[in-house]
Design an enzyme around this catalytic site. Structure first.
Site, PDB file in Angstrom:
ATOM      1  N   ARG A  72      -4.046  16.707  96.557  1.00 14.82           N
ATOM      2  CA  ARG A  72      -3.856  16.964  95.086  1.00 14.82           C
ATOM      3  C   ARG A  72      -2.846  18.150  95.075  1.00 14.82           C
ATOM      4  NH1 ARG A  72      -7.477  19.726  92.327  1.00 14.82           N
ATOM      5  NH2 ARG A  72      -9.201  18.952  93.278  1.00 14.82           N
ATOM      6  N   TYR A 126       9.842   7.191  73.100  1.00 16.33           N
ATOM      7  CA  TYR A 126       8.970   6.284  73.408  1.00 16.33           C
ATOM      8  C   TYR A 126       7.510   6.250  72.778  1.00 16.33           C
ATOM      9  CZ  TYR A 126       5.412   4.220  76.472  1.00 16.33           C
ATOM     10  OH  TYR A 126       4.444   3.147  77.021  1.00 16.33           O
ATOM     11  N   ASP A 191      14.385  13.156  77.675  1.00 12.55           N
ATOM     12  CA  ASP A 191      13.878  12.020  78.402  1.00 12.55           C
ATOM     13  C   ASP A 191      15.015  11.156  78.967  1.00 12.55           C
ATOM     14  OD1 ASP A 191      12.789   9.420  79.086  1.00 12.55           O
ATOM     15  OD2 ASP A 191      10.854   9.872  77.986  1.00 12.55           O
ATOM     16  N   LYS A 216      10.204   2.906  85.479  1.00  9.85           N
ATOM     17  CA  LYS A 216      11.197   1.984  84.968  1.00  9.85           C
ATOM     18  C   LYS A 216      12.462   1.878  85.937  1.00  9.85           C
ATOM     19  CE  LYS A 216       8.451   2.324  81.627  1.00  9.85           C
ATOM     20  NZ  LYS A 216       8.752   3.086  80.600  1.00  9.85           N
TER      21      LYS A 216
HETATM   22  C1  PLP Z   1       7.809   4.099  79.336  1.00  9.20           C
HETATM   23  C2  PLP Z   1       8.362   5.326  79.069  1.00  9.20           C
HETATM   24  C3  PLP Z   1       7.568   6.574  79.384  1.00  9.20           C
HETATM   25  C4  PLP Z   1       6.218   6.574  79.738  1.00  9.20           C
HETATM   26  O1  PLP Z   1       6.111   6.195  81.314  1.00  9.20           O
HETATM   27  P1  PLP Z   1       4.841   5.804  81.909  1.00  9.20           P
HETATM   28  O2  PLP Z   1       5.240   5.529  83.373  1.00  9.20           O
HETATM   29  O3  PLP Z   1       4.536   4.320  81.393  1.00  9.20           O
HETATM   30  O4  PLP Z   1       3.676   6.820  81.726  1.00  9.20           O
HETATM   31  C5  PLP Z   1       8.153   7.707  78.635  1.00  9.20           C
HETATM   32  N1  PLP Z   1       9.362   7.676  78.478  1.00  9.20           N
HETATM   33  C6  PLP Z   1      10.042   6.420  78.278  1.00  9.20           C
HETATM   34  C7  PLP Z   1      11.621   6.596  77.779  1.00  9.20           C
HETATM   35  C8  PLP Z   1       9.656   5.391  78.761  1.00  9.20           C
HETATM   36  O5  PLP Z   1      10.259   4.262  78.561  1.00  9.20           O
END
Ligand code: PLP
Length: 403
Positions: A72, A126, A191, A216
């Site tokens: 952890r 998101y 982001d 992603k």
């Molecule tokens: C999918 C997504 C998230 C969240 O990510 P997870 O890995 O699903 O927790 C945050 N920001 C954007 C722009 C996303 O597309």
């Protein structure tokens, strides 16, 4: 894993870093592929030294010299991914988490623990990021604003300004230099999930914190959930302390897959961008489509609006997968109002430009003509109408006559 002794003496191109960063010590270890360390604990016969190492971590949150005490705290395989992602973003450091949402949670907890519970944010974000802020689940308070209102929205207890660009799902873009200026002394979080460091490196615009859903494009194959924050060493230390305390660690197997994903990130993004730009062009000429959103920056995401019921298009795709998420090798389509942004209140969705007619397409690596024939037949599932409708966001090309 301490890689600094092997750090590149001169800056290298992104494509080179993507393949080599985080792997500099492998040849010395007599290895070619990175090792996968699944240990949850690490042996040590020197309890006094372990106590010192734990004290040091409690002070700075810096990565431990030598093996981790417990999984952890840190993991050598995940650390390779962190090193590589930091290099690609041009950051001092990066900290990986179990998911993008765990990463955002850790950032908010760090700022809240400093008494800075107020967040200024620009919609759209998101859906779940929007929800996390709007619901105040972590004891934070949010002020939503457009980019022009950021400076006025900042208060003495503002700990963060948050933007997404291109934004999920409208692909709206913000001017990062202008936003950074408006933030003053407050750290800006960008982001960068949609752009990836291949197309945009927010730290170059003065942002302090870059967030990714590594699920992603970074992973890129739809088989690993993860999140990562790129930032300076000091903030990374605080993030590691929060990660240790709250347990949102990335599994080492996920760290392994993410490092592997980074190697092909530049070519995947380039290929997906080329196809996405072409599909955006064809959609823009199609009378069944009322608006197309494609970022000036490029990228593999296209959003578009249709005359009829967008759910008919979802039901009709055959090659394209009707599924949430994005950034995979295969093409996905989803209806934000039904899925990714369902959790955002309807009025907030609409005011952020997320029309009920919007579809979000994540373009993969298939042949562009095959993608177009599937999309085109799926569009045929909804009746064509010629009247113009109000558009939201950027209009790339206006609908033209019949093809
Ligand atoms: C999918 C997504 C998230 C969240 O990510 P997870 O890995 O699903 O927790 C945050 N920001 C954007 C722009 C996303 O597309």
């Amino acid at each position: 894993m301490e890689n600094s002794a092997f750090a590149a003496p001169t800056p290298r191109a992104l494509a080179t870093e993507a393949v080599h960063a985080g792997r500099e010590d492998l040849a010395q270890l007599g290895l070619h592929a990175p090792p996968l360390d699944l240990s949850t604990t690490y042996p040590s016969y020197d309890a006094a030294q372990e106590a010192e190492r734990i004290d040091a971590f409690a002070t700075t949150g810096a990565r431990l010299e030598g093996p981790p005490v417990y999984a952890r705290l840190d993991n050598p395989t995940t650390a390779r991914f962190e090193t590589a992602l930091a290099r690609l973003e041009g950051a001092q450091d990066a900290v990986a988490f179990a998911s993008g949402m765990a990463a955002l949670t850790a950032v908010l907890l760090v700022r809240a623990s400093m008494g800075l519970r107020h967040v200024v944010a620009v919609r759209p974000l998101y859906g779940c990021s929007d929800h996390l802020l709007a619901a105040g689940l972590l004891g934070t308070e949010v002020t939503w604003t457009d980019p022009a209102g950021i400076a006025a929205a900042i208060r003495p207890d503002t700990g963060l300004v948050m933007v997404e660009t291109p934004a999920n799902p409208t692909l709206a873009e913000v001017d990062l230099a202008a936003v950074r200026h408006a933030c003053g002394a407050v750290p800006l979080l960008v982001d960068n999930t949609f752009a990836t460091p291949v197309l945009q490196r927010p730290l170059e615009f003065g942002a302090q914190i870059v967030l990714h859903s590594a699920t992603k494009y970074l992973g890129g194959h739809g088989d690993v959930l993860g999140g990562v924050v790129a930032c300076d060493e000091e903030f990374a230390g605080r993030l590691r302390q929060v990660r240790f305390a709250t347990g949102g660690v990335l599994h080492p197997m996920a760290g392994y897959l993410l490092l592997r994903g980074l190697a092909t990130l530049p070519i995947r993004v380039a290929a997906a961008s080329a196809s996405a730009a072409e599909l955006a062009r064809r959609l823009g000429c199609d009378p069944r489509v009322t608006a197309v959103h494609y970022p000036r920056l490029g990228g593999g995401m296209v959003s578009f609006e249709v005359h009829g019921d967008p759910r008919d298009v979802i039901a009709a795709v055959r090659l394209i997968t009707p599924a949430v998420s994005l950034g995979s090798v295969d093409t996905l389509i989803q209806h934000p109002a039904s899925i990714s942004h369902r959790i955002v209140a309807e009025t907030d969705r609409h005011s952020a430009g997320v029309s009920d007619r919007l579809l979000r397409l994540s373009v993969g690596l298939e042949d562009v003509d095959d993608l177009w024939s599937d999309l085109s037949q799926a569009l045929g599932a909804q009746p064509a109408r010629r009247e113009e409708r109000p558009m939201n966001g950027t209009l790339l090309t206006s609908p033209q006559g019949a093809r």
